[in-house]
Design a protein around this motif. Structure first.
Motif, mmCIF file in Angstrom:
data_model
loop_
_atom_site.group_PDB
_atom_site.id
_atom_site.type_symbol
_atom_site.label_atom_id
_atom_site.label_comp_id
_atom_site.label_asym_id
_atom_site.label_seq_id
_atom_site.Cartn_x
_atom_site.Cartn_y
_atom_site.Cartn_z
ATOM 1 N N TRP A 88 -15.779 76.712 105.213
ATOM 2 C CA TRP A 88 -16.111 75.314 104.908
ATOM 3 C C TRP A 88 -17.273 74.824 105.772
ATOM 4 N N ASN A 93 -19.634 71.633 105.280
ATOM 5 C CA ASN A 93 -18.558 70.738 104.839
ATOM 6 C C ASN A 93 -18.839 70.144 103.462
ATOM 7 N N ALA A 94 -19.284 70.990 102.552
ATOM 8 C CA ALA A 94 -19.648 70.530 101.208
ATOM 9 C C ALA A 94 -18.452 69.879 100.513
ATOM 10 N N PRO A 95 -18.649 68.706 99.909
ATOM 11 C CA PRO A 95 -17.541 68.028 99.225
ATOM 12 C C PRO A 95 -16.929 68.890 98.110
ATOM 13 N N GLU A 96 -17.733 69.747 97.497
ATOM 14 C CA GLU A 96 -17.222 70.619 96.434
ATOM 15 C C GLU A 96 -16.220 71.642 96.965
ATOM 16 N N MET A 97 -16.230 71.846 98.266
ATOM 17 C CA MET A 97 -15.356 72.860 98.854
ATOM 18 C C MET A 97 -14.247 72.236 99.698
ATOM 19 N N GLU A 98 -13.974 70.962 99.490
ATOM 20 C CA GLU A 98 -12.935 70.292 100.284
ATOM 21 C C GLU A 98 -11.552 70.888 100.081
ATOM 22 N N TYR A 99 -11.369 71.609 98.986
ATOM 23 C CA TYR A 99 -10.079 72.274 98.771
ATOM 24 C C TYR A 99 -9.769 73.243 99.908
#
Length: 141
Positions: A88, A93-99
């Motif tokens: 991440w 800390n890309a929002p698309e990768m918040e999972y």
């Protein structure tokens, strides 16, 4: 101090003048980029989990107690959690990768639970061995 065109400049400014592409790459990093010491901590954590699992596995083989291998398996979700954090942060800390944050939390919970169960199995096995040894000593007296 370097002098460029008779103006005193710090070495980093002189390097930025000499290598403009490098200075653009440094300036292109977002404000949430991790510092080098923070990256060192994250990477050393991943190395630590892998090393601990390897040492536990070796200890299980040397000691003849397979329950230590259970602890090595129990650390695997913790290792996965550390990998989620590094991945991440690698992508700023890309929002698309918040999972990955939720997955890291889940893997931490699972890892802590599996380590607790593995630790209990090691403890109960040692306790059972100790009580068997105590029973043998009483019959020999």
């Amino acid at each position: 101090v370097l002098r460029v065109a008779s103006l005193p400049l710090p070495a980093c400014a002189a390097l930025a003048l000499a290598f403009p592409d490098a200075s653009q790459a440094i300036a292109a990093e977002p404000s949430n980029a991790l510092s080098l010491p923070t990256w060192a901590i994250h990477v050393s954590c991943v190395i630590e989990w892998a090393t601990a699992m390897s040492l536990l596995w070796q200890y299980a083989e040397v000691s003849g107690n397979p329950r230590w291998k259970g602890l090595a398996w129990g650390l695997l979700p913790c290792f996965g959690s550390a990998m989620c954090a590094c991945t991440w942060h690698f992508f700023y800390n890309a929002p698309e990768m918040e999972y990955l944050v939720a997955l890291q939390a889940f893997l931490t919970l699972v890892g802590n639970t599996t380590c607790m169960v593995a630790g209990y199995r090691i403890w109960s096995d040692a306790r059972a061995e100790k009580s068997q040894e105590g029973g043998q000593e009483k019959t020999q007296v």
